[in-house]
Each structure stands twice: as structure tokens, then as C-alpha cells.
Design a protein around this motif. Structure first.
Motif, PDB file in Angstrom:
ATOM      1  N   ALA A   1     -55.653  15.218  29.161  1.00  0.00           N
ATOM      2  CA  ALA A   1     -56.028  15.106  27.751  1.00  0.00           C
ATOM      3  C   ALA A   1     -54.984  15.776  26.855  1.00  0.00           C
ATOM      4  N   LYS A   2     -54.544  16.969  27.235  1.00  0.00           N
ATOM      5  CA  LYS A   2     -53.530  17.670  26.442  1.00  0.00           C
ATOM      6  C   LYS A   2     -52.222  16.878  26.406  1.00  0.00           C
ATOM      7  N   THR A   3     -51.901  16.249  27.536  1.00  0.00           N
ATOM      8  CA  THR A   3     -50.667  15.471  27.610  1.00  0.00           C
ATOM      9  C   THR A   3     -50.725  14.254  26.698  1.00  0.00           C
ATOM     10  N   LEU A   4     -51.845  13.536  26.720  1.00  0.00           N
ATOM     11  CA  LEU A   4     -51.991  12.387  25.830  1.00  0.00           C
ATOM     12  C   LEU A   4     -51.849  12.813  24.374  1.00  0.00           C
ATOM     13  N   TYR A   5     -52.479  13.913  24.017  1.00  0.00           N
ATOM     14  CA  TYR A   5     -52.393  14.378  22.633  1.00  0.00           C
ATOM     15  C   TYR A   5     -50.955  14.746  22.265  1.00  0.00           C
ATOM     16  N   ASN A   6     -50.284  15.517  23.125  1.00  0.00           N
ATOM     17  CA  ASN A   6     -48.921  15.925  22.807  1.00  0.00           C
ATOM     18  C   ASN A   6     -47.946  14.747  22.810  1.00  0.00           C
ATOM     19  N   LYS A   7     -48.199  13.779  23.688  1.00  0.00           N
ATOM     20  CA  LYS A   7     -47.355  12.583  23.668  1.00  0.00           C
ATOM     21  C   LYS A   7     -47.501  11.869  22.327  1.00  0.00           C
ATOM     22  N   GLY A   8     -48.740  11.772  21.839  1.00  0.00           N
ATOM     23  CA  GLY A   8     -48.961  11.165  20.532  1.00  0.00           C
ATOM     24  C   GLY A   8     -48.251  11.919  19.430  1.00  0.00           C
ATOM     25  N   VAL A   9     -48.330  13.244  19.470  1.00  0.00           N
ATOM     26  CA  VAL A   9     -47.649  14.066  18.464  1.00  0.00           C
ATOM     27  C   VAL A   9     -46.142  13.832  18.522  1.00  0.00           C
ATOM     28  N   THR A  10     -45.595  13.801  19.742  1.00  0.00           N
ATOM     29  CA  THR A  10     -44.151  13.627  19.906  1.00  0.00           C
ATOM     30  C   THR A  10     -43.708  12.255  19.407  1.00  0.00           C
TER      31      THR A  10
END
Length: 742
Positions: free
Chosen positions: A581-590
Motif C-alpha cells: 500500500a505504501k509503495t502504491l501511494y509513493n509511486k503515485g506521488v513520484t
């Protein structure tokens, strides 16, 4: 059926009638079966490992043999040298493999009897035969002191540890022909056996097999030489005794329990054991199985009822059974959340058996003290919890037996954790240091696991005390001591140490060093499958992506995030899904940062789809952040549109996302989402609603949120943004006049 478990000196194939009928001179057997199970799982058929015997023409029925294996081949010796039976049981499902073999033999061959040749009950393989597989153990020994002492040790171990409590038959062999009066050496030895082996089925009259000189020269079956000095008579007496013991009333029920116990089919265990208890209401074996079956099936009230019934039927000498049942009683009461009664059960173990001498009983005392401390901790009686751990350490800290030292090490670990809860970090570190000093040179895996855990905990405490260099030194000590370990329990701590070291280096802005440590973790455990190790791997991948982002390498960060998602995207474990979940969110931010808003929205939608309906708060939190991010992207995109209708439509959509996000948002995220909601309301000309929401947002978010809102209003600026900033200043000044914001 014959099974040769004497792996170091197999001998059954030396007897011609037991050789394979097929003529195979190098038949595969037990060692090859176990090796195959460990590599590929249990085979569907056993005919490659169990062979029909030659027998004799006069035989009725058939005899099969599972030999020890191809003992003259290099692979056999390699198997013996590399197989650790403790690991086989503790880490490789050895119990289930052997129970599967038992059930498979019964289903495929339906033997009347299975005879297992094992050298001694205290060897690793001998222990399998006598403690797990046997319904009857025939204990063969000579009458000299060495044999009697060794046999007594085996006898006591079986009585204390064997789960099915096999009947024991005593055989004295080989015994020279001599006077047998009570005053003779033979008679005195028989009296000693009667006293020391009193629980054996034939303790009053052991089977005596005389010495026969022919056996000094050749391998032969004396039952084939019945006319030779009546040499077959004692063997036939032993055969009759085995047949008699095999008809013990509870035995059929215990036999029926084997397969459901193997499959953890507790309903069937209960059905069979209940039928047996109806006919044999005082059978400790059946009552014990019934108690445990009800416990493992979750019916703790009935488990308690049968535990109490079993305790009533236990004899005064059944102290091991009573101590273990009281421990199970404590576990039942724990599940029923009757903590005071749970502690009372542990106190009964401590009071009744605290002065015992038998290690098997003292093991239960040590466990009772540990469990009592843990229960007191759940009641938030932290000082009392520590006192119990101290008592455990004082009682057993100087013991030699691993079953007593393991609870001591666990108690020290828990004591340290409790001191941490009590905000006493220096005292916590002192406890871990004491454990390291006491057990640092141990070789037993059970203790080394606690040593590694103490090093991890010590490092974490040093981090919390703002001593990053000292924390890294502790993690390095762990890696140096255990970096080449093979045991999963220790490798878990190695993985944690690498992960924690990477985190500390990142916090110290040593980003290159942090990346190197994460890469070391990922490379070292690239083939791992154990959940305890996969969790730090997932976290390391996530942190590696974050560090690459900090190093202004967004494309490389996205590549790492994609690696994590590909590897763990279909996981089910919450701890790993949190990294997903954290990875999906950070990928979106990036992706947003590198001006790929559509790709970012797709990632956020994936995040929402996966986790918006979960019950886990952490996963819900990131789904809410995804909703907020999509809402904010829609809002900023709307501000670009010249068409007022399209702009208002997008503002409405963004507002819907903010409102959905607020339903399950974490407290720390609510201020930002409320601020976005207030801004969307303002742009939709719902200014009164905006004022109320903005006030709530600023109350929670303070100066940081005020600055965020002002910055957001300057993105793709509209004419009305000037009015929004004026409203923002007005609300902020009003709140600032009422209280101090920092």
C-alpha cells in the motif's frame, strides 16, 4: 512390515528371509524417502521404498521391509552427515512427514504389525521410533550396570515425552544360563528391574532370552531353529506377549486417532476419543487427546471440563501429565480471558511441582513462571510481571538443561521489553546486556535465537535514545555473529538488522550507504520464502525507492516500486500488504512529481480498489490518501479549464473524493483532507460550508496546514484564489487570537 531405523548400522537385510523378493541388492528405503519428502514432498506411492520380502515357502501372508537405505553409497553417508533431526522436526514439518508415512503405510499395505528396528530410544532416529511412531516399545537390554542405566533413561524419556504413551515390554538379552534364585546376581537384577521399571507391562516378569553361541558367528533367525536346544521358545513367548499387549482395550481407539491427529481433524479426534472414553472413562490417553482436541477446535469450556476429569483420574505418580494438563488449563483460561484463573493454574504448577527433581516437570514450572509473567503484563501489572521474570531467572538461570534455559532467555527478553514500556531505556539495555553475557557463547538454536533478538532490541533502544552510531555497531555485531547462520529464526533477526541499519543510515543522510545495505539484504535473501524474512525484504524495497527519490532519481525509484509490486502484489499477509500500500501511494506521488498525472491516477485507483474495503486501519489509511490524491489532482486539473461547466464538474468530483477519504482517514491525515475539502467547497461557491470546514482543518493542522493551503491556492491560480487566501487569513487570525499554534 519391518522398518530399519538403525541408520548407522543397518542390519535387517543381512537376514536372507528379509531381503527383497525382487532381488534388488541396493534397495532404497527410509533415508531416500525422507530426502525425497524434504525436496519434493511425500510421494504418491511407497513401492520404491518398501519391498516385499523373500520369506520362506512355508510362510503364510506377506512380509514387507523398508530398509535403512542404500547404505554403501556416498549419498547415504551424505544424508546422515547433513540431516539434523532437530531441524527436521522444528523447521521441516518432520512430525507431519512421519505421521503421513504412518497413515500411508496403513492405507496402502494394511499390515497387522509394523516392527521398527531402532538402536536406542535416545538417539535422534531411535527417538522417532519410540516416542512418535510406536504403540508398543520392546526395550532390549543386558543386565550390566551400563545397560540398566541406559535403559532406565530411555524408559523414563518414553514415559514422559511420548505423546501416545506406548506400552513398554522389557526383554533381558542376551543372558547366560545361570541360577535364578532371588539371592543370585540374576535374582537381584530382576528385583531392581521390578522397582525401577514398575510402569512397564511386564516389569514383574521380563522376557529373558538366553545367550546362544551361534549368534556370535552368523546372522540367523533362531525361530527357524526350533529343534536346536529349544532356541525359539523365548522368541515365541515374546511374540505371544506382543500379541496380548496389542489387544489392550484403548489401543484400537488410539490407532484410529493417528490419521485425524496427523491431519489436525479435531472433530474426528473428538468423535473417536469420546467413543473410547465411554468404554474406558479413566483412560488418561483418551481423556488427554479429548482435552487437547477440544482446545484446538476452540471449545475451551469443554476442554476445561475434560482437563479437570483427566486430572481427577491421574495417579499420584503421573506428575508430568498433571503439570502439562495444568499448563493446558492455563491456555484455555487465557483464551476465555479469565486472566486471574489462568494465573491461578500457573501458580498451582509452581506450588505443586516447584520442588521437583525431574527435568520434565521442572520444564513445566519454568513455562508456568514465564506464562504467569506474560499474563500479569496483559493486566498491566508491569512491576509484578518483572518480579515473576526475576524469580524464573533466579530459579533456573544456572540450569544446564536447554528446556529450562530457554524460558530464562525468553524471560530476560520480555523483562527488557517491559522496562521499555516503563520508559527505562538504560535498564532495558542492561537486561539485554545481561542476556548477551549469560548466553552469548551458547550453541543451542533456542538460546541463540534469543541472543539475536536481544541484539535487535538493544539496537532499537539505542536508536530511540538518539545514539545512531551505537545502534549501527550493535547491528553490525549481530551480522558478524549470525550472518552465516542457516536457521530461519536467526536469519529473521539478520534480515531485521540489515533493514534497521539501512533505516538508521538513511536518517543520518548517508543515503548511498543506506542503499548499499538494502541491496545487501535483497541479495542475501533473494531466494527466501519465509514470511518472517519476506517482511523486511518488502520494507527494504520500499525504503530503497524512498531513498532513490531523495537522491533525485525518480525513474529508478519507480523501477524499485514496480519490483516490489510484482513480487508482493498478490500477498495476503497484512505486514507485507502494508508495504504494498505504501509503495502504491509513493509511486503515485513520484509519477505526479515527474508530470505523469494520468499514470499517477491509475496507480491511486489501483490502491483504492485493493484496500478501500479492508478492515486493517493502516491499509485503509493509504486507500484514503489515494482518494485524497486523486481528488487533489482533479482539483488542480479543474483550475486549468477555461470552460466553467467542465471546471465545476471536476471540482464536484474532487469534493466527492475528499468526502470519501474522510470516512476512514487516520487522525494525522484528516487536517490535510479537510483543508482540500474546504478549498473545493470554496471553488464551488459554497463559502459558508468552506469557512466551517476550513476552521476545523486549521484547528487540527495549525501553521503547517495554513502554509499548505496558501501554496495550493497559487497552483494554476484563478481570480477567486485571492478571495480564498483572504478567507484563509481571516480564519487563521481568528483562531490564532484564541490559542497558540505552532
Amino acid at each position: 512390515m519391518l522398518m530399519d531405523f538403525d541408520l548407522e548400522a543397518p542390519g535387517l537385510l543381512h537376514f536372507q528371509p528379509f531381503q527383497p523378493k525382487s532381488g534388488d541388492k541396493r534397495p532404497a528405503g527410509f533415508s531416500e524417502y525422507i530426502a525425497l519428502c524434504l525436496e519434493q514432498g511425500p510421494p504418491s506411492e511407497l513401492n520404491a521404498f518398501i519391498h516385499e520380502c523373500c520369506g520362506k515357502e512355508t510362510d503364510q501372508g506377506k512380509t514387507w521391509i523398508m530398509p535403512a537405505g542404500r547404505d554403501r553409497e556416498p549419498g547415504y553417508l551424505a544424508f546422515l552427515n547433513t540431516t539434523t533431526w532437530a531441524d527436521f522436526y522444528n523447521q521441516q514439518d518432520g512430525y507431519k512427514i512421519l505421521e503421513n508415512l504412518r497413515g500411508h503405510i496403513i492405507a496402502e499395505y494394511e499390515p497387522d504389525y509394523v516392527f521398527i528396528d531402532a538402536r536406542t530410544g535416545l538417539s535422534e532416529v531411535g527417538g522417532i521410533a519410540t516416542h512418535q511412531l510406536a504403540d508398543i516399545v520392546v526395550l532390549v537390554f543386558n543386565l550390566n550396570e551400563q545397560n540398566l542405566v541406559g535403559a532406565k533413561r530411555v524408559f523414563d524419556s518414553i514415559c514422559s515425552h511420548a505423546p501416545l504413551k506406548p506400552e513398554l515390554i522389557l526383554v533381558a538379552s542376551p543372558i547366560p544360563v545361570m541360577p535364578v534364585d532371588k539371592a543370585t546376581p540374576f535374582g537381584k537384577k530382576m528385583q531392581r528391574i521390578k522397582r525401577d521399571f514398575n510402569k512397564a507391562y511386564n516389569a514383574k516378569k521380563p522376557v529373558v532370552i538366553p545367550y546362544h553361541p551361534l549368534l556370535a558367528y552368523e546372522d540367523r533367525l533362531l525361530v527357524d531353529d526350533g529343534d536346536l536346544f529349544s532356541s525359539d521358545a523365548p522368541y515365541r513367548r515374546l511374540t505371544e506377549l506382543i500379541q496380548k499387549v496389542a489387544q489392550v482395550d484403548e489401543a484400537p481407539y488410539l490407532q484410529q486417532l493417528i490419521t485425524p491427529l496427523q491431519k489436525s481433524d479435531w472433530k474426528q479426534v473428538i468423535d473417536i476419543a469420546q467413543k473410547g472414553v465411554i468404554k474406558h472413562p479413566t483412560s488418561l490417553n483418551l481423556l488427554n487427546h479429548l482435552s487437547r482436541a477440544y482446545f484446538f477446535s476452540g471449545d475451551y469450556e469443554k476442554a476445561l471440563m475434560f482437563i479437570n476429569q483427566t486430572l481427577l483420574n491421574a495417579k499420584a505418580t503421573d506428575n508430568v501429565i498433571k503439570a502439562r494438563l495444568l499448563m493446558l488449563k492455563g491456555s484455555c483460561l487465557e483464551q476465555l480471558e479469565k486472566t486471574s484463573e489462568q494465573i491461578a493454574a500457573y501458580d498451582e504448577v509452581i506450588q505443586c511441582f516447584g520442588q521437583a527433581n525431574e527435568v520434565d516437570i521442572l520444564e513445566q514450572v519454568a513455562k508456568a513462571l514465564f506464562n504467569k509473567g506474560f499474563a500479569l503484563g496483559k493486566m498491566q501489572q508491569l512491576e509484578a510481571e518483572i518480579a515473576v521474570y526475576d524469580e524464573l531467572v533466579q530459579r533456573f538461570g544456572q540450569a544446564q538443561e536447554i528446556v529450562l534455559l530457554e524460558p530464562v532467555a525468553k524471560a530476560l527478553i520480555n523483562k527488557g521489553a517491559v522496562l521499555g514500556k516503563m520508559q527505562q531505556p538504560e535498564a532495558e539495555i542492561a537486561v539485554y546486556s545481561k542476556l548477551l553475557q549469560h548466553f552469548g557463547q551458547a550453541h543451542e538454536i533456542e538460546l541463540l535465537e534469543r541472543v539475536a533478538k536481544a541484539l535487535i532490541n538493544k539496537g532499537v533502544v539505542l536508536e530511540q535514545m538518539q545514539q545512531p552510531e551505537a545502534a549501527i555497531a550493535v547491528y553490525d555485531e549481530l551480522l558478524q555473529r549470525f550472518g552465516q547462520a542457516h536457521e530461519i529464526a536467526i536469519l529473521e533477526q539478520v534480515a531485521k538488522a540489515l533493514y534497521n541499519k539501512g533505516v538508521v543510515l538513511g536518517q543520518m543522510q548517508q543515503l548511498g550507504a543506506a542503499l548499499a545495505v538494502y541491496d545487501e539484504l535483497l541479495q542475501r535473501f533473494s531466494q527466501a520464502h519465509e514470511i518472517a524474512i519476506l517482511e523486511p525484504i518488502a520494507k527494504a524495497l520500499y525504503n530503497k525507492g524512498v531513498v532513490l527519490g531523495q537522491m533525485q532519481q525518480p525513474e529508478a525509484a519507480i523501477t524499485v516500486y514496480d519490483e516490489l509490486l510484482q513480487r508482493f502484489g498478490q500477498a495476503h499477509e497484512i505486514a507485507i500488504l502494508e508495504s504494498v500500500a505504501k509503495t502504491l501511494y509513493n509511486k503515485g506521488v513520484t509519477l505526479t512529481q515527474i508530470q505523469q498525472p494520468e499514470a499517477a491516477s491509475a496507480v491511486y485507483n489501483d490502491l483504492i480498489k485493493r484496500f478501500s474495503t479492508t478492515n486493517d486501519p493502516m491499509l485503509q489509511q493509504y486507500a484514503c490518501l489515494g482518494l485524497n490524491s486523486i481528488g487533489f489532482a482533479l482539483l488542480i486539473e479543474a483550475k486549468k479549464h477555461a470552460n466553467s461547466q467542465q471546471r465545476l464538474s471536476l471540482f464536484e468530483q474532487s469534493l466527492e473524493h475528499f468526502e470519501q477519504a474522510l470516512h476512514s482517514a487516520a487522525i494525522d491525515d484528516q487536517a490535510t483532507i479537510l483543508g482540500n475539502q474546504a478549498y473545493a467547497l470554496f471553488l464551488l461557491h459554497r463559502k459558508d460550508e468552506c469557512r466551517a470546514v476550513l476552521q476545523a482543518a486549521l484547528k487540527q493542522g495549525g501553521q503547517a496546514l495554513y502554509d499548505e493551503e496558501k501554496a495550493d491556492s497559487q497552483l494554476n491560480e484563478l481570480p477567486e484564489d485571492t478571495e480564498f487566501r483572504a478567507l484563509l487569513d481571516e480564519v487563521w487570525q481568528s483562531l490564532s487570537a484564541q490559542q497558540d499554534f505552532t
